[in-house]
Design a protein around this motif. Structure first.
Motif, PDB file in Angstrom:
ATOM      1  N   UNK F  12       0.828  -1.205   0.000  1.00  0.00           N
ATOM      2  CA  UNK F  12       0.000   0.000   0.000  1.00  0.00           C
ATOM      3  C   UNK F  12       0.862   1.254   0.000  1.00  0.00           C
ATOM      4  N   UNK F  16       0.992   4.273  -2.626  1.00  0.00           N
ATOM      5  CA  UNK F  16       0.845   5.685  -2.272  1.00  0.00           C
ATOM      6  C   UNK F  16       2.032   6.491  -2.764  1.00  0.00           C
ATOM      7  N   UNK F  21      -2.242   3.976  -8.601  1.00  0.00           N
ATOM      8  CA  UNK F  21      -3.309   3.220  -7.954  1.00  0.00           C
ATOM      9  C   UNK F  21      -3.910   2.268  -8.968  1.00  0.00           C
ATOM     10  N   UNK F  23      -4.161  -2.290 -10.056  1.00  0.00           N
ATOM     11  CA  UNK F  23      -3.804  -3.657  -9.694  1.00  0.00           C
ATOM     12  C   UNK F  23      -2.313  -3.891  -9.905  1.00  0.00           C
ATOM     13  N   UNK F  24      -1.849  -3.367 -11.027  1.00  0.00           N
ATOM     14  CA  UNK F  24      -0.438  -3.587 -11.348  1.00  0.00           C
ATOM     15  C   UNK F  24       0.448  -2.954 -10.295  1.00  0.00           C
TER      16      UNK F  24
END
Ligand code: NA
Ligand code: NA
Lengths: 132, 116, 146, 764, 501, 157, 91
Positions: F12, F16, F21, F23-24
């Protein structure tokens, strides 16, 4: 290349589905039909999903496909277990050529408890003693 | 394709009607499920069938869709109809359940005293 | 209480416990992304209801009720109220009932988000769907157990 | 004028309280109201020859309905009779019903009846006239059924209501037509349109409808049967209804409309013959009766027949006769009915055969009765004589000979009837009665004495009556100025001869009454088979037919309801489709269908059929699941992912729900025969084919493209969403969705109530 | 768009929706629900009067839900017919709410009586106000499901039996309605009624358009209880709580009638069509069959139920004659009928409270014991039979006058006969319940509960209205006249909804 | 599961930080996080167990896939050919798995392998009842299943 | 090439659907029908996968995702109540 892999997976998946369906039709009793449908069905649809993932290639689709496969792997055995168990316990007839049945007589329909072989033997002995 | 679906819709209506004409309240309910499906498919067929073009705008192309798109309005209507049908059906199912408890029979012919 | 309880299934129970949060999460996911991808309040609500139906299958009504700490009837009332409220908000700005109001929100990590009353509306739908299915399933199951 | 009428209803509404206020004097106290009205109307007498007085108030001007009133000779005559006799009736009732527990209520209805009656005769507007007309029917219904614990009273009240309201409905239609033809609802206008009206193509049907109303109300043959039955009412009611009011309403209407509708051959024939027949039948039945009130009631029928006949004849002299006869009849019939009540009150007898020699116990009553009976018999110098003379003159001059014959016979019999009333109870051997006979109190006697005396005085001063009252009335009926020239003595002529003849014949008949009764027994059977039988038969047929049709339509079998609805559905749809058959074409297009689509549709169809044919409940549910999955797949195949998801979920939950419920229910039984199943299958297939045809025709008849291109275009810029279906659901058409979640919540609430209430009941 | 217009058009739906939602939120507190029920219906009535007044003053009011333009979004359209119907809903709703306070048992209050009632009203008002054919379907369903649930509240056998038929036949009707919408949408691609009117204006001869008109006739005919589609009504209306019966009797079939009026003036204007002939026949048969059905009954509410059918016939006659006067008559009749019929059911409940039965054979002596109730019964009963000067007379008068003008003699004859037969039934009730002595061994009344005065107040209020509509018929007539001219001039409606283009 | 949670957290944070943002992005973050965990926190027992388990899981997945294919082929043969070669039986297999989670996982995975189907677990959880399609030899079958169970348990413990 | 494979896949899946439907019809016991229904759900997932490829729109995969996660509930429901209530004569 991806197209080839996708095609291959697609064919494999479809054929497995076909296998599941054939099994459902051809197998002689409920439990054996379930062997065909659960496994081949899950694997077949999983492969088709993989084909889609390969075809689209994007992470987004891969994530979805892996989720779908995971879901299938999680749910299919549970369903199979539930139906198989229910079928067995409500007395769906089994194929005549069954070799052995360890479950026979071990299920208490009143309080829904299932004995393990050890308990079963113990009870048998107990009853035998009492009968004598 | 709409011809084929029209036939299917006809069969759905026919089976639904046949079932709700039975004396068994259980068949009645099954008939109602089929009826709801029939009506939904009728709207679907009537509003035109489109292959391979869901009314979804692909991410990134924040503009108007180009080319033919399946009719989203009809889909919204059907979705509403499906959900309404579900609510009504849930009610009907419990109703026959209760009716059976009260009347003690799965037979409409035992439920004709209220009328006259 | 002498009636036999439903037969326990370890496999179903354990897998169910694992699937339950997954299904709930998935339902929220479907709810929130519904505006852009297939999904939405209904679909999300139905999935959440399915989750609780699953819970019902491997436990009993009491614990299914405990699972959603609200009474399903509250879900109905609140869901409807939220949906109506989402439509009424606009009326305070002199707009007609159900007019959408949007605001752009900058959330750290997620960047700019467009949040609007339609989402609130969809949440209302979500709650009502759950409330409906649960009311029906649980009370039927209760009648079954009684 | 309006206040005079509405005041009547106000006093009626207050009557129960006033009754409590005045106690046993309430009769006299309430009689003050009709007395006031009488004085009010009497004060108008002076101006009556100056032409009609018109007063109008708006009611429903858009429909031409006004509360408008017309005071001319005719309406004033009636108003005076109604209010004048009303005074004595109210006073009489106060004493007569003293012991009755509901007397307050009685006053209320009686006064309301009086007000309605006044409204009827004073109305200028056809519709307000009709309103009051119906009000008299309702109030008289309540009066006739006043002794409502008695089943016979209830029956009679209903009969009266049914006949008069039935006629009233015809009348309404007739009046509507009259107003359409004459271009106004105001009588004052219509009465001048006689020529237009009589020429119109609608004249005959319109006349028939109006006459139906008038005849039923005025108990003309064959509707005469309800009137004697109405004797179930307390005597003051009978006295009032039969003397001056209710039954005269029809006569009033005929007289009133004479200028507009009268004068045609049709009018003459119908009114003349119906009136004459009624006259004869009425008096015949009177003579055959023995109940005092019954005799009087049938003699009223006779009087009504006479009046109808006279109006039908329509000559000046006939109309003069009619008005004179009307006045005379009101006076003596009012008196005689009240006397009948006194006899009942004083002796407990209601039958002439139980009475005799009452003179000794109640001399005043006896004399009064005799005087009134003389007027009824038409003996010199009573006003009844004046009227009878005119009657003979008019029949002789203008009616067919068979009518003349009937009139003469009827008049003779009237004399006999008068003797029955005026002689039989009072003189001769004293009969043993239930109660010891005693003279009546003043409240009961006041009315008969005054009315009987008036009958004498009017006879003596006939020209005065003519000049002051009847002249104007006759003119109003005739539609032009007529001087009736009423007099006690017209010299010796054919009429006088007939008078003497009928008197003699009548007295003979009186003395031979037992023989007469004996030899005419056969007519009783005829009477029994008469119109009253028809009424009874039609009521019982009504009940039978309605029971039959209810059993037929509302059989209780859901599947018959469905069958009827479905057959109607197909009849409607196919009627239209067959009418337009050549213009229809089916949009059949089987191109481009892929193999798997065929397979899906095939499985869908097969699964639906399997669900219908399934012998097992849960097998049917499983088939339903298969239907659900294939439908979901079809949605997916044709670009509706949201629908696919929803369908799958709903299907799953439906199956769970069905399973949950169905395990409680028993298995399927084969309940219907193969033939019935075949029939249902045929109907079902027909519906299916119909729907398919509709879809195919519709596919070829597309008129416009969908507006959904707008939704597609606006989804992002307007709704900020890429899933157009969802944007429609939560934004563009959020109202649908709002309604739909309420449907869900309602279904859940209903289910909860069903299950929980049951659970609570069980735990009790 | 003027926000006041939007508000007043929305409120008649929004108020009962909010009341319903709040009652659901507060399901634990009976007292609060009772409070909301009176406040909510009271507010609804005020809002509906406001709406009617402003529609009368300013013409057709349109609310564009979500601020989306027609025909793309959903519109609520308040023309005179809609607002009259909405106001009648307000009146009936308030009356029922007050009456319910005295008659609905605690357990029914606990299990959703009040939310069901509010949402029934919301559904009814939604159906009256919406200008979108599919949205009409949605409101129909709201109303139907609410009525389903209200029907079975109590769980008695008769209720179950009645409910199964009611539910099934109404679902068949809904299926036909939905199919009709589907076909119509396929044909025209639109759902907005004004837009449909525009698009179909030149296609009334199109066979498919006519077939679809037939489907609507079927669907709404079933809802309206027309012949030969009425079976669900007598099967069920006498089974629920009497307040519920009253609400149903007043409103539900009228929604079907309203829909027929709307669709056959706006989308498929009748003209001299086959549909019109059919509707004429339907009207006559409905009147006759309904009234004959009642003649055979000996149960208070069953008699009343069958009379609903026969009275629907008069309304249909008004529509089918399709002259301005006839439509006026139909509208007038609807106004009259809703109040009278609700009231009669309420009275049957009052008598039930006094004597514990609905069976005429078990009742009696009320005229002696409670003369005021007798008067209160006579007013609506005689009005129903069409006796002057009560409201029903003028309704019948106008319709019959229209029939005479149109020279539809047999229909006029039937209408007259039906009036007489209605009187027969009403006097039967009168004679049996009020005049006859209370028979020996009659049913005993249930335990006395408080609140009888609330019941009486409601009945007095409704009876007063019946008298007023008759005595002061002119304003009501004027209203009906305006309504009819609006209905027959669909251009105004279209203009208001779609704007100048 | 502490290790997995850390790995997710790292992923995550990667998302960030990278601003990607998708899936890859998440996947990349996850892989990177795993490598970092494996390199940096080898010494901490919780993390080292996690790091070691991941390849095992991968290996097991391969094994499982192989089993899946192998036994599917056998069933396929039986389904396709006209003769039935099945030797079905319901057998009881004693369980080494103790916790409910272990038992359920074992049972489900067994169900997923063709030829075996978990019917139920005895109430005392000591024994799993299976339906097997090809009971060539009872003891051998039991041994195979025990071996399979052992591999699964190895992953979990 | 892929087109042919897609066509073939559809054909095979269709045939499978028909076969599983045959089992659904033939039963003979209720659990047999439920098994057939489960298989139909799997086949639906397969169909959706192929369709997604054929239409090149992966949004359809969402349907499969929901199906994969929830379709088994019907089977569990059936089983649950079979166990509770036993089989009826007509099942
Ligand atoms: Na919706
Ligand atoms: Na909006």
């Amino acid at each position: 290349m991806t197209e080839w892999i996708a095609a291959l997976l697609l064919m494999a998946g479809s054929l497995l589905m076909m296998l599941a369906a054939l099994g459902a039709v051809r197998m002689p009793d409920l439990l054996m039909r379930m062997h065909a449908t659960t496994k081949a069905g899950a694997l077949g649809s999983g492969l088709i999903m993989l084909a889609a993932a390969v075809f689209f290639g994007s992470a987004e689709v891969w994530a979805r496909v892996l989720a779908i496969i995971a879901f299938i792997m999680l749910t299919a055995p549970v369903a199979a277990h539930m139906i198989g168990r229910a079928g067995y316990f409500v007395g769906v007839p089994l194929w005549g050529r069954i070799l052995r049945d360890d479950l026979k007589g071990r299920y208490d329909t009143d309080n829904h408890s299932l004995e393990s072989p050890a308990e079963f033997n113990e009870r048998r002995q107990h009853e035998d003693r009492r009968d004598q | 394709m709409s011809t084929l679906l029209a036939t299917a819709v006809g069969v759905l209506y026919a089976t639904a009607i046949y079932l709700i004409l039975r004396r068994s309240i259980v068949k009645l309910v099954i008939g109602l499920v089929l009826l709801s499906n029939a009506a939904n498919l009728l709207i679907f067929t009537s509003s035109g069938l489109t292959r391979y073009a869901p009314p979804l705008i692909p991410e990134g192309s924040d503009t108007v869709l180009n080319g033919i798109v399946a009719d989203p309005l009809a889909q919204a209507l059907i979705l509403t109809a499906i959900v309404i049908g579900f609510g009504v059906l849930a009610f009907a199912v419990v109703l026959i359940h209760r009716a059976y408890e009260v009347v003690k029979a799965d037979d409409m012919d035992q439920m004709k005293d209220t009328d006259t | 209480m002498n009636m036999p309880k439903q037969p326990d299934s370890l496999i179903l129970r354990v897998t169910g416990h694992f699937l339950l949060p997954l299904l709930i999460m998935f339902s929220l996911f479907l709810l929130l992304r519904g505006h852009n991808e297939p999904g939405g309040g209904f679909i999300g609500g139905l999935v959440a209801s399915a989750a609780i139906a699953l819970h019902l299958f491997f436990t009993d009504v009491q614990s299914a009720r405990r699972l959603i700490w609200l009474d399903p009837r509250d879900l109905l009332g609140w869901g409807l109220s939220i949906a109506i409220a989402s439509g009424v908000i606009a009326m305070f700005s002199g707009l007609p009932f159900l007019s959408a109001l949007w605001t752009e929100l900058t959330v750290p990590m997620f960047g700019m988000l467009k949040i609007g009353t339609p989402l609130m509306f969809d949440i209302g739908v979500y709650l009502v769907v759950i409330g409906t299915v649960l009311n029906i399933l649980l009370s039927l199951a209760e009648a079954e157990e009684a | 004028m309006l206040y005079a009428l509405l005041g009547g209803f106000g006093v009626a509404a207050l009557a129960p309280w006033l009754h409590q206020l005045f106690g046993r004097h309430s009769g006299w106290a309430l009689a003050l109201w009709p007395a006031t009205l009488f004085i009010y109307f009497a004060s108008m007498l002076s101006g009556v020859n100056d032409g009609p007085v018109l007063v109008s108030h708006d009611w429903i001007p858009s429909l031409g309905i006004q509360l408008s009133f017309m005071v001319d000779g005719l309406s004033l005559l009636f108003a005076l009779l109604i209010s004048g006799i009303g005074v004595f009736i109210v006073a009489y009732a106060g004493r007569y019903l003293e012991q009755h527990q509901d007397v307050g209520r009685f006053y209320a209805i009686l006064l309301a009846f009086m007000a309605s009656m006044l409204g009827l005769v004073l109305s200028d507007n056809l519709i307000s006239l009709f309103v009051f007309w119906e009000l008299t029917s309702i109030t008289s219904y309540l009066l006739i059924g006043f002794n409502h614990e008695d089943a016979a009273a209830r029956r009679s009240a209903l009969q009266g209501l049914f006949v008069t309201v039935g006629g009233g409905l015809a009348l309404m239609t007739g009046l509507i037509m009259l107003a359409m033809v004459g271009g106004s609802y105001e009588l004052s206008t219509l009465l001048g349109q006689g020529d237009v009206i009589r020429e119109h193509a609608w004249y005959a049907p319109m006349l028939a409808l109006i006459l139906l109303g008038a005849f039923t109300k005025s108990a003309q043959f064959p509707f005469h049967f309800w009137l004697p039955n109405a004797m179930a009412a307390p005597t003051p009611v009978s006295a009032y209804l039969h003397s001056a009011t209710m039954v005269k309403a029809g006569i009033y209407l005929l007289a009133r409309l004479n200028p507009a509708l009268g004068g045609s051959q049709l009018w003459l024939t119908v009114l003349g013959s119906v009136g004459a027949i009624t006259l004869f039948i009425g008096i015949w039945l009177a003579l055959r009766s023995t109940g005092i009130k019954k005799v009087l009631a049938y003699s009223t029928v006779m009087a009504l027949g006479t009046l109808t006949m006279l109006i039908g004849l329509g000559t000046d002299i006939a109309l003069s006769a009619a008005m004179a006869f009307l006045l005379a009849h009101s006076l003596y019939k009012g008196a005689l009915f009240m006397i009948a009540g006194i006899i009942d009150h004083g002796t407990g007898s209601k039958d002439l055969r139980d009475t005799g020699g009452l003179f000794r116990a109640m001399p005043v009553t006896a004399v009064t009765a005799s005087v009134a009976a003389l007027s009824l018999a038409g003996v010199l110098p009573m006003f009844g004589f004046v009227a009878k003379e005119l009657l003979f003159e008019s029949v002789l001059s203008s009616a067919a000979s068979w009518i003349t014959l009937l009139v003469v016979a009827g008049t003779a019999m009237t004399v006999a009837v008068a003797a029955l009333i005026g002689i039989l109870p009072w003189y001769g051997k004293t009969a043993v009665t239930k109660r010891t006979p005693h003279e009546a109190p003043p409240a009961l006697l006041a009315g008969p004495i005054v009315l009987a005396t008036l009958g004498l005085l009017f006879g003596l001063f006939a020209p005065l009556v003519d000049e002051r009252l009847l002249g104007a009335a006759v003119s109003a009926v005739a539609g032009n100025s007529v001087t009736p020239n009423l007099a006690l003595w017209h010299g010796i002529n054919v009429a006088l001869g007939l008078s003497a003849l009928t008197l003699a014949l009548g007295l003979c008949l009186y003395f031979c009454r037992d023989q007469f009764r004996h030899y005419t027994r056969f007519t009783d059977t005829l009477a029994k088979a008469g119109p009253e039988r028809g009424y009874d038969a039609s009521i019982s047929w009504l009940v039978k037919i309605s029971a039959w049709q209810t059993r037929f339509f509302q059989s209780g079998y859901l599947r018959y309801y469905l069958l009827i609805i479905l057959l109607t559905f197909m009849a409607l749809v196919w009627t239209v489709m067959l009418i337009h058959w050549p213009a229809l074409s089916m949009g059949i297009d089987l191109r481009g269908i892929q193999l798997h689509e065929y397979a899906l549709v095939f499985v869908l169809v097969a699964a639906a059929l399997a669900a219908a044919r399934s012998e097992s409940r849960l097998g049917a549910v499983a088939s339903l699941g298969a239907v659900g999955f294939t439908v979901a797949l079809l949605y997916v195949m044709f670009s509706a992912p949201d629908l696919g998801i929803t369908q799958v979920l709903v299907e799953t939950l439906t199956v769970i729900l069905l399973v949950l419920v169905l395990f409680r229910l028993p298995g399927f039984l084969r309940l219907t025969s193969t033939a019935l199943r075949l029939r249902d299958a045929m109907v079902a297939s027909a519906v299916g084919i119909t729907m398919t045809c509709l879809l195919l025709f519709a596919a070829d008849a597309r008129l416009y493209d969908s507006i959904s291109h707008w939704h597609v275009a606006q989804s992002m810029p307007g709704g900020y969403g890429r899933n157009i279906v969802n944007v429609i659901l939560v934004d563009f058409r959020a109202l649908d969705t709002l309604g739909e979640i309420f449907v869900l919540a309602l279904a859940a609430t209903g289910v909860l109530a069903m299950i929980r209430l049951r659970a609570e009941d069980k735990s009790k | 768009m003027n926000s006041a217009v939007a508000l007043q058009t929305t409120l008649p739906i929004l108020i009962p929706l909010i009341s319903g939602a709040l009652s659901l939120v507060l399901w634990r507190s009976r007292q609060l629900q009772r409070g909301i029920s009176v406040l909510g219906t009271g507010a609804l009535m005020i809002a509906s009067v406001w709406l009617l007044l402003s529609v009368y003053a300013d013409g057709i009011q349109v609310m564009y839900a979500g601020n989306w333009p027609a025909p793309f979004g959903i519109v609520l359209v308040a023309d005179l017919l809609s607002s009259i119907m909405v106001m009648l809903t307000g009146i009936t709703g308030l009356a029922t709410a007050v009456y319910s306070l005295a008659t609905i048992s605690k357990k029914h209050e606990h299990y959703g009586y009040y939310p069901l009632m509010h949402l029934l009203l919301a559904g009814v008002n939604g159906a009256f106000l919406t200008g979108d054919i599919f949205n009409l379907y949605v409101w129909f369903e709201v109303m139907l499901v609410a009525s389903f649930a209200l029907l079975i509240l109590g769980g008695e056998r008769a209720q179950m039996e009645g409910a199964i038929k009611y539910v099934t036949l109404n679902l068949v009707s809904s299926a036909i309605f939905l199919s009709a919408i589907g076909l119509l949408y396929g044909l025209t691609g639109t759902l907005n009624m004004a837009d449909l009117a525009v698009k179909l204006a030149d296609h009334q001869d199109n066979p498919m358009v006519q077939v679809i008109a037939m489907l609507f006739l079927m669907a709404f005919g079933i809802k309206a209880g027309a012949f030969p589609l009425f079976f669900w009504l007598p099967a069920s209306y006498h089974t629920p709580r009497v307040a519920v019966s009253s609400l149903f009797a007043g409103l539900l079939t009228k929604v079907g009638v309203y829909a027929l009026f709307r669709v056959f003036t706006l989308i498929f204007p009748l003209g001299d069509s086959l549909t019109r002939d059919l509707l004429l026949g339907m009207a006559g048969a409905t009147m006759l069959v309904g009234v004959l059905g009642a003649a055979a009954q000996f149960e208070f509410r069953r008699i009343l139920s069958f009379h609903i059918i026969s009275q629907i016939g008069y309304m249909l006659m008004g529509l089918a004659l399709y002259t301005p006067l006839a439509i006026i008559g139909g509208v007038f009749y609807i106004i009259h009928h809703i109040i009278v019929k609700s009231n009669l059911f309420l009275i049957s409940g009052l008598i039930y409270r006094l004597q514990g039965s609905y069976d005429l054979k078990q009742l009696g002596g009320v005229w002696r014991s409670h003369p005021m109730i007798g008067v209160l019964f006579l007013i609506p009963a005689l009005s129903l039979a069409g006796l002057p000067p009560l409201s029903g007379f003028f309704g019948k008068f106008i319709v019959i006058k229209a029939g005479v003008e149109a020279q539809q003699w047999w229909l006029v004859g039937v209408a007259l006969l039906v009036g007489l037969l209605t009187l027969y039934s009403m006097t039967k009730i009168w004679a049996e319940v009020f005049w006859k002595e209370l028979p020996e061994g009659a049913a005993a009344p249930a335990q006395q509960r408080g609140g009888t005065s609330l019941m009486v107040i409601t009945i007095v209020a409704l009876s007063t209205m019946t008298v007023l509509i008759g005595v002061a018929a002119e304003p009501v007539y004027k209203l009906a006249e305006h309504t009819a001219s609006q209905l027959l001039d669909s251009q105004a409606y279209i203009q208001s909804v779609l704007g100048v283009n | 599961m502490g290790g997995f949670a850390w790995n997710i957290l790292l992923a995550l944070i990667w998302v960030a930080v990278s601003g990607n943002i998708s899936g890859a992005g998440l996947f990349t973050g996850f892989v990177l996080g795993y490598i970092i965990l494996g390199l940096t926190l080898r010494e901490v027992p919780v993390f080292s167990a996690y790091v070691r388990r991941v390849p095992k899981i991968f290996m097991f997945a391969c094994y499982f896939a192989k089993e899946l294919v192998r036994s599917n082929l056998r069933v396929a043969w039986d389904v396709v050919t006209p003769t039935h070669y099945m030797k079905p039986a319901v057998i009881a297999v004693p369980l080494d798995a103790r916790t409910e989670g272990e038992i359920a996982l074992v049972a489900n995975l067994i169900s997923l392998t063709p030829g075996t189907l978990s019917l139920d677990v005895s109430t005392d959880r000591r024994c799993l009842y299976l339906h097997v399609m090809y009971l060539d030899d009872l003891e051998e079958t039991r041994a195979q299943i025990k071996q399979f169970e052992a591999r699964v348990l190895e992953l979990l413990r | 090439m892929l087109e042919i494979v897609i066509w073939l896949s559809f054909a095979i899946l269709s045939l499978s659907l028909l076969l599983s439907f045959v089992r659904l019809l033939r039963g003979p016991s209720l659990p047999d029908r439920v098994v057939a229904l489960e298989l139909m759900a799997s086949l639906t997932v397969g169909f959706i996968g192929v369709h997604a490829i054929a239409s090149q729109r992966f949004a359809f995969l969402d349907v499969a995702m929901v199906l994969a996660l929830t379709a088994f509930l019907a089977a569990v429901g059936f089983a649950r109540f079979l166990e509770k209530r036993g089989m009826h004569a007509d099942d």
